[in-house]
Write a protein that holds these residues in place. Structure first.
Motif, PDB file in Angstrom:
ATOM      1  N   HIS A 159      15.381  -5.668  -5.141  1.00 19.79           N
ATOM      2  CA  HIS A 159      14.364  -6.579  -4.618  1.00 19.79           C
ATOM      3  C   HIS A 159      13.718  -5.958  -3.396  1.00 19.79           C
ATOM      4  O   HIS A 159      14.316  -5.153  -2.700  1.00 19.79           O
ATOM      5  CB  HIS A 159      15.001  -7.919  -4.229  1.00 19.79           C
ATOM      6  N   ARG A 160      12.507  -6.343  -3.136  1.00 18.74           N
ATOM      7  CA  ARG A 160      11.848  -5.889  -1.921  1.00 18.74           C
ATOM      8  C   ARG A 160      11.274  -7.089  -1.188  1.00 18.74           C
ATOM      9  O   ARG A 160      10.879  -8.078  -1.782  1.00 18.74           O
ATOM     10  CB  ARG A 160      10.730  -4.900  -2.238  1.00 18.74           C
ATOM     11  N   SER A 161      11.243  -7.003   0.115  1.00 15.09           N
ATOM     12  CA  SER A 161      10.663  -8.070   0.917  1.00 15.09           C
ATOM     13  C   SER A 161      10.480  -7.577   2.340  1.00 15.09           C
ATOM     14  O   SER A 161      11.294  -6.833   2.857  1.00 15.09           O
ATOM     15  CB  SER A 161      11.559  -9.303   0.922  1.00 15.09           C
TER      16      SER A 161
ATOM     17  N   LEU B  50       0.821  -1.204   0.000  1.00 12.41           N
ATOM     18  CA  LEU B  50       0.000   0.000   0.000  1.00 12.41           C
ATOM     19  C   LEU B  50       0.858   1.258   0.000  1.00 12.41           C
ATOM     20  O   LEU B  50       0.496   2.277  -0.603  1.00 12.41           O
ATOM     21  CB  LEU B  50      -0.931  -0.008   1.208  1.00 12.41           C
ATOM     22  N   CYS B  51       2.024   1.184   0.651  1.00 10.93           N
ATOM     23  CA  CYS B  51       2.944   2.327   0.630  1.00 10.93           C
ATOM     24  C   CYS B  51       3.381   2.618  -0.802  1.00 10.93           C
ATOM     25  O   CYS B  51       3.491   3.777  -1.209  1.00 10.93           O
ATOM     26  CB  CYS B  51       4.168   2.034   1.496  1.00 10.93           C
ATOM     27  N   GLU B  52       3.622   1.577  -1.579  1.00  8.45           N
ATOM     28  CA  GLU B  52       4.029   1.780  -2.975  1.00  8.45           C
ATOM     29  C   GLU B  52       2.908   2.410  -3.789  1.00  8.45           C
ATOM     30  O   GLU B  52       3.144   3.221  -4.679  1.00  8.45           O
ATOM     31  CB  GLU B  52       4.446   0.447  -3.596  1.00  8.45           C
ATOM     32  N   VAL B  53       1.661   2.046  -3.474  1.00  7.88           N
ATOM     33  CA  VAL B  53       0.516   2.611  -4.193  1.00  7.88           C
ATOM     34  C   VAL B  53       0.410   4.112  -3.951  1.00  7.88           C
ATOM     35  O   VAL B  53       0.200   4.893  -4.865  1.00  7.88           O
ATOM     36  CB  VAL B  53      -0.796   1.911  -3.759  1.00  7.88           C
ATOM     37  N   THR B  54       0.592   4.511  -2.693  1.00  5.67           N
ATOM     38  CA  THR B  54       0.470   5.938  -2.371  1.00  5.67           C
ATOM     39  C   THR B  54       1.685   6.730  -2.835  1.00  5.67           C
ATOM     40  O   THR B  54       1.620   7.940  -2.994  1.00  5.67           O
ATOM     41  CB  THR B  54       0.284   6.130  -0.851  1.00  5.67           C
ATOM     42  N   GLY B  55       2.816   6.035  -3.037  1.00  8.87           N
ATOM     43  CA  GLY B  55       3.978   6.670  -3.659  1.00  8.87           C
ATOM     44  C   GLY B  55       4.567   7.801  -2.851  1.00  8.87           C
ATOM     45  O   GLY B  55       4.785   7.699  -1.646  1.00  8.87           O
ATOM     46  N   MET B  56       4.850   8.922  -3.552  1.00 10.11           N
ATOM     47  CA  MET B  56       5.576  10.042  -2.954  1.00 10.11           C
ATOM     48  C   MET B  56       4.922  10.569  -1.684  1.00 10.11           C
ATOM     49  O   MET B  56       5.599  11.057  -0.786  1.00 10.11           O
ATOM     50  CB  MET B  56       5.679  11.181  -3.970  1.00 10.11           C
ATOM     51  N   GLU B  57       3.585  10.473  -1.604  1.00 14.38           N
ATOM     52  CA  GLU B  57       2.883  11.037  -0.449  1.00 14.38           C
ATOM     53  C   GLU B  57       3.255  10.328   0.847  1.00 14.38           C
ATOM     54  O   GLU B  57       3.149  10.899   1.929  1.00 14.38           O
ATOM     55  CB  GLU B  57       1.370  10.958  -0.679  1.00 14.38           C
ATOM     56  N   ILE B  58       3.685   9.067   0.750  1.00  9.64           N
ATOM     57  CA  ILE B  58       3.946   8.287   1.957  1.00  9.64           C
ATOM     58  C   ILE B  58       5.364   8.478   2.469  1.00  9.64           C
ATOM     59  O   ILE B  58       5.659   8.214   3.634  1.00  9.64           O
ATOM     60  CB  ILE B  58       3.680   6.789   1.675  1.00  9.64           C
ATOM     61  N   VAL B  59       6.280   8.948   1.609  1.00  6.86           N
ATOM     62  CA  VAL B  59       7.701   9.021   1.964  1.00  6.86           C
ATOM     63  C   VAL B  59       7.965   9.860   3.222  1.00  6.86           C
ATOM     64  O   VAL B  59       8.734   9.435   4.089  1.00  6.86           O
ATOM     65  CB  VAL B  59       8.538   9.530   0.770  1.00  6.86           C
ATOM     66  N   PRO B  60       7.376  11.059   3.379  1.00  6.42           N
ATOM     67  CA  PRO B  60       7.644  11.840   4.604  1.00  6.42           C
ATOM     68  C   PRO B  60       7.306  11.086   5.886  1.00  6.42           C
ATOM     69  O   PRO B  60       7.989  11.244   6.905  1.00  6.42           O
ATOM     70  CB  PRO B  60       6.758  13.082   4.435  1.00  6.42           C
TER      71      PRO B  60
ATOM     72  N   ASN C  75      11.574  -2.026   7.115  1.00  6.89           N
ATOM     73  CA  ASN C  75      10.415  -1.937   6.219  1.00  6.89           C
ATOM     74  C   ASN C  75      10.182  -0.515   5.732  1.00  6.89           C
ATOM     75  O   ASN C  75       9.920  -0.280   4.550  1.00  6.89           O
ATOM     76  CB  ASN C  75       9.167  -2.455   6.934  1.00  6.89           C
ATOM     77  N   THR C  76      10.241   0.451   6.642  1.00  9.11           N
ATOM     78  CA  THR C  76      10.007   1.839   6.239  1.00  9.11           C
ATOM     79  C   THR C  76      11.137   2.340   5.345  1.00  9.11           C
ATOM     80  O   THR C  76      10.904   3.081   4.387  1.00  9.11           O
ATOM     81  CB  THR C  76       9.880   2.750   7.475  1.00  9.11           C
ATOM     82  N   LEU C  77      12.375   1.922   5.635  1.00  8.66           N
ATOM     83  CA  LEU C  77      13.503   2.333   4.804  1.00  8.66           C
ATOM     84  C   LEU C  77      13.387   1.750   3.402  1.00  8.66           C
ATOM     85  O   LEU C  77      13.647   2.434   2.404  1.00  8.66           O
ATOM     86  CB  LEU C  77      14.823   1.892   5.454  1.00  8.66           C
ATOM     87  N   MET C  78      12.987   0.496   3.308  1.00  3.54           N
ATOM     88  CA  MET C  78      12.811  -0.123   1.996  1.00  3.54           C
ATOM     89  C   MET C  78      11.696   0.554   1.210  1.00  3.54           C
ATOM     90  O   MET C  78      11.822   0.799   0.010  1.00  3.54           O
ATOM     91  CB  MET C  78      12.494  -1.610   2.158  1.00  3.54           C
ATOM     92  N   ALA C  79      10.579   0.855   1.894  1.00  6.55           N
ATOM     93  CA  ALA C  79       9.462   1.523   1.225  1.00  6.55           C
ATOM     94  C   ALA C  79       9.906   2.873   0.664  1.00  6.55           C
ATOM     95  O   ALA C  79       9.672   3.197  -0.501  1.00  6.55           O
ATOM     96  CB  ALA C  79       8.295   1.709   2.196  1.00  6.55           C
ATOM     97  N   ALA C  80      10.581   3.671   1.489  1.00  9.02           N
ATOM     98  CA  ALA C  80      11.049   4.985   1.047  1.00  9.02           C
ATOM     99  C   ALA C  80      12.090   4.842  -0.060  1.00  9.02           C
ATOM    100  O   ALA C  80      12.103   5.614  -1.022  1.00  9.02           O
ATOM    101  CB  ALA C  80      11.635   5.757   2.232  1.00  9.02           C
ATOM    102  N   GLY C  81      12.972   3.851   0.048  1.00  5.36           N
ATOM    103  CA  GLY C  81      14.020   3.668  -0.951  1.00  5.36           C
ATOM    104  C   GLY C  81      13.495   3.282  -2.305  1.00  5.36           C
ATOM    105  O   GLY C  81      14.006   3.727  -3.331  1.00  5.36           O
ATOM    106  N   ILE C  82      12.473   2.458  -2.344  1.00  2.00           N
ATOM    107  CA  ILE C  82      11.903   2.036  -3.626  1.00  2.00           C
ATOM    108  C   ILE C  82      11.089   3.159  -4.252  1.00  2.00           C
ATOM    109  O   ILE C  82      11.107   3.361  -5.463  1.00  2.00           O
ATOM    110  CB  ILE C  82      11.048   0.768  -3.416  1.00  2.00           C
ATOM    111  N   ILE C  83      10.362   3.913  -3.414  1.00  2.00           N
ATOM    112  CA  ILE C  83       9.506   4.981  -3.943  1.00  2.00           C
ATOM    113  C   ILE C  83      10.323   6.192  -4.372  1.00  2.00           C
ATOM    114  O   ILE C  83      10.106   6.757  -5.443  1.00  2.00           O
ATOM    115  CB  ILE C  83       8.467   5.408  -2.878  1.00  2.00           C
TER     116      ILE C  83
END
Length: 839
Positions: free
Chosen positions: A210-212, A137-147, A163-171
């Motif tokens: 990769h993400r996991s 879901l973080c990937e779906v929201t994209g840039m808005e979730i990074v902050p 998990n949060t670092l990976m989400a921010a890093g991929i987005i």
């Protein structure tokens, strides 16, 4: 969803571990170590089957559940960690619904913050599943979730941190804070974090492969680690960016090995040093598909390497390539062969073989499509995949036509300028609709009589003054009726503010896209069942995107300067500003229109909207319709000719829409004000003299001085014009267009609001008479039987009026009989004396 699953999985005590207690899943017969759930009815499910059941049932119930909730409900579900069933159900359906939420909503930040908080969720056997859903879901929201992810970088829980670092890093891998944290994590003091990050990220400069969020998945992580050396200057290029990685994945899926080998032979072997080739050391084994795809990705993601590739193309291929990269189009192969005097297929002939066509190696970078002409001839066209286009577009200097040009003047056979007429007439139009509800035919069209009367009474200035065909006569009138009928009453008093409110009501509506389709693009057809099941739920998402895209487009236009529609579309195409009105990209075959060819057989085709014809068959008609929508409200001026379309048409017309003739447009000062481009409020023409109203104390006479179109409209709706500036109220004039008692009461209220709050006693007496004479007879069944109320004036009228004596039969006890075929005429006769009958 099964109630037992939803109800019971909330209870952790019913979860069991097969390592301590031997279990077999009732569904998949799995008896491997892991978590299982013991249901009250005795059956046992493994965690995998539980997750799959939740996913399937969530999808099945998506149409019933997803759009009934609101943002507050979702926040509550995300916060309530004890009700795991609601939490999972919300997470599964939220990716589809989140597009419909307004990012400007004051509750939206709380929604994002709660999504991020679930990246550290624990304490339940389904925790890993919940964290993975939150991550997706973080990937779906994209840039808005990074902050919100960046706020969690200092957390002590290592899984949450990773998990949060990976989400921010991929987005957002280029964000400086994210880069800094990735580098710190690579050598983190916490061994868990260090091990996790180094397994997931190949390099410390955030080359993400990769993400996991599942700890078990760390054992099977795979990365792409390729480097290629160019033959010139021996420079090394690697797949070390997100762009090249995504390109690599696309190429692997889109091209087979045979095609890639052709690219290797024709291009890449001349760009890169191939091991074992040309005396170079290394293996003699053939290059794998993965390696060739890697070369392809490196070539199209690095300008230096791409320039080497481009130099290998022939002159005509370079021109064709550059043209196809700039625009989302296909080029006719026959015309290209004629222009460059070349053949592009290996099997060169005037008539190509059915399915054995193969482009020559020098042109293999292109893709081709074939279709049938109506004469039975095969039509071939060249194109480049949109992902490849997007990857290399920035490597070329922007063409001159990519920047929209503006002109002071524009010459066309028809120029339409309606700003002044709408500023002076919008209040009259609103009054007309309030007093005369729109009259529709059984097919949903506005009745011709209503359109003509609206046009005449409201003095609508049309787009075409002397049209050659009757369907071009009242285009603007019908648009205005539909717009005003949709928006209803306005709260503003001044014309510019009224138009601004109307424009915003429509543009900010949840179904702006389908308002445009149903109002302007009426040629487009679809199954109503599809609309109710698939499309209606997606209106908010597509409408939101349309509003943002069109707002950005209009903000870039210069007020009062002409621009051509063709140039505007070219510029939008080049700058990737085209968008979907409807979900064509994954619902092809759902939208179509009928086109009849005036040939010998009078053949009728059903043309389906697809990604290939979307631009010409839907987007361009929409753009032209949108500027007619603006022009109807006086926000734009139009230039062009009567409609004609050489590519598509509907049925036997020579156009697809009534707006096909549009060639150019410009934003008016009113449009600039409404759109927020200017703070200057357009002025409405000042009246030559103040409008004055005087009511007679003895008679129902109204005298006026000056001119006011709105007040004159209201007076004409309640009174008869004796002569200019002099009106007489009669029962017949006042009760005209009234259907029930409420309509009469509304007219009296309007009189007090607009004309005189405390009129003379003669007018007050008239109002009481009108209401007291309402429904003077009760209808009885049969012949049309009424019973007369004991009103001496009514009895005298029935017994003495020659027409009424002839068509009314009198009976005992104040009963009368009226012939059914004479009922309307009798009613009209009675209305003239103030006796209004609704039944």
């Amino acid at each position: 969803m099964k109630k037992s699953t939803l109800k019971e999985i909330n209870h952790p005590e019913q979860w069991i571990n097969s390592e301590k207690e031997r279990c077999v899943c009732s569904h998949c017969q799995d008896f491997l170590p892991g978590d299982y759930f013991h249901f009250s009815d005795g059956h046992v499910s493994c965690i995998g089957c539980i997750k799959e059941e939740l996913r399937i049932e969530a999808v099945n119930h998506f149409s019933d559940y997803a759009y009934n909730g609101d943002i507050d409900t979702d926040i509550q579900n995300l916060q309530d960690r004890e009700k795991v069933s609601d939490l999972i159900f919300s997470l599964i359906t939220l990716p589809e619904r989140i597009y419909g939420y307004d990012s400007g909503d004051e509750h939206y930040p709380a929604l994002l913050e709660n999504i991020v908080s679930l990246l550290g969720y624990g304490g339940h056997p389904l925790s890993q599943h919940i964290r993975q859903l939150a991550f997706n879901l973080c990937e779906v929201t994209g840039m808005e979730i990074v902050p919100y992810c960046k706020k969690q970088f200092n957390t002590s829980m290592w899984q949450f941190y990773c998990n949060t670092l990976m989400a921010a890093g991929i987005i957002e891998p280029t964000d400086k804070d994210v880069q800094k944290e990735l580098n710190r994590a690579w050598d983190h003091e916490d061994e868990n974090i260090r091990t996790f990050i180094q397994n997931v990220f190949k390099r410390s400069d955030f080359g993400i492969y990769h993400r996991s969020v599942d700890k078990k998945a760390l054992e099977v992580l795979k990365t792409v680690n390729m480097s290629f050396t160019t033959t010139q200057e021996n420079k090394v290029y690697s797949l070390d960016t997100v762009v090249s990685k995504k390109l690599y994945e696309f190429i692997l899926e889109a091209y087979d090995l045979t095609k890639l080998k052709s690219f290797l032979k024709t291009y890449f072997s001349r760009i890169f040093i191939i091991p074992g080739q040309g005396g170079s050391p290394g293996r003699k084994k053939a290059m794998t598909k993965s390696e060739i795809a890697g070369m392809f990705a490196v070539t199209f993601s690095n300008k230096e390497v791409f320039d080497l590739f481009f130099q290998l193309l022939s002159g005509d291929a370079q021109e064709i390539f550059r043209t196809l990269v700039w625009r989302n189009q296909k080029l006719d192969l026959k015309k290209l062969e004629k222009k460059y005097n070349k053949k592009y297929f290996k099997n060169s002939s005037d008539t190509y073989l059915w399915s054995h066509e193969e482009l020559k190696d020098d042109y293999s970078i292109f893709q081709y499509d074939k279709d049938w002409s109506y004469g039975g001839e095969v039509v071939y066209s060249l194109y480049i995949n949109r992902i490849l286009r997007k990857a290399v577009k920035g490597f070329f200097p922007a063409p001159e036509w990519s920047a929209l040009k503006f002109q002071e003047t524009f010459t066309a056979s028809n120029i339409s300028e309606n700003e002044r007429s709408i500023l002076e007439g919008i209040e009259v139009m609103i009054q007309y609709l309030e007093h005369n509800p729109v009259s529709f035919t059984t097919t949903g069209k506005i009745s011709v009589k209503y359109i003509k009367d609206f046009n005449k009474r409201c003095e609508v200035q049309e787009f075409f003054i002397n049209p050659t065909k009757k369907e071009f006569q009242f285009i603007r009138t019908e648009i205005l009726i539909r717009i005003l009928n949709r928006t209803g009453k306005t709260k503003k008093a001044d014309s510019p503010e009224i138009i601004k409110e109307i424009y915003n009501k429509i543009n900010l509506s949840d179904d702006f896209n389908f308002f445009m389709i149903k109002t302007f693009l009426t040629y487009l057809k679809y199954d109503p069942a599809d609309y109710n099941y698939y499309l209606k739920k997606e209106n908010k998402r597509f409408s939101k995107k349309m509003y943002k895209a069109m707002t950005k487009l209009l903000a870039a236009l210069k007020v009062g300067k002409w621009f051509t529609i063709d140039e505007l579309l070219l510029s939008m195409d080049y700058n990737d500003e085209l968008f979907y009105l409807i979900p064509v990209e994954y619902h092809e075959g759902m939208f179509y229109f009928n086109q009849t060819h005036t040939d010998y057989y009078n053949q009728r085709d059903r043309i389906f909207i697809s990604e290939e014809n979307y631009l010409e068959a839907l987007f361009i008609p929409f753009m032209k319709a949108f500027f007619h929508f603006l022009a109807a409200l006086g926000m734009a001026d139009l230039a062009g000719s009567e409609p004609r379309n050489n590519l598509f048409h509907q049925n036997k017309y020579d156009y697809l829409t009534l707006y096909d003739g549009l060639e150019a447009a410009r934003v008016t000062p009113l449009g600039a004000y409404v759109l927020g481009l200017s703070k200057n409020i357009p002025e409405v023409s000042a009246r030559e003299e103040p409008f004055q109203i005087q009511l007679d104390s003895q008679f129902l006479l109204i005298q006026t001085k000056g001119s006011d179109r709105v007040m004159e409209f209201i007076l004409n709706d309640i009174a008869e014009t004796i002569k200019p500036g002099k009106y007489l109220i009669t029962f017949n004039s006042f009760l005209a267009n009234c259907k029930d008692r409420k309509d009469v009461e509304d007219k009296i209220a309007l009189f007090r609001e607009k004309i005189e709050k405390a009129p003379p006693l003669r007018f007050e007496s008239f109002f009481r008479e009108v209401l007291s004479r309402f429904n003077p007879m009760e209808e009885k069944g049969g012949y049309v039987l009424y019973k007369i109320k004991e009103d001496p004036l009514l009895i005298k009228l029935i017994t003495e009026d020659p027409y009424l004596k002839k068509n009314i039969l009198r009976a005992e006890d104040f009963h009368i009989l009226i012939k059914k075929d004479k009922r309307n005429q009798v009613k009209q006769k009675l209305v003239k004396s103030g006796f209004f009958i609704t039944s």
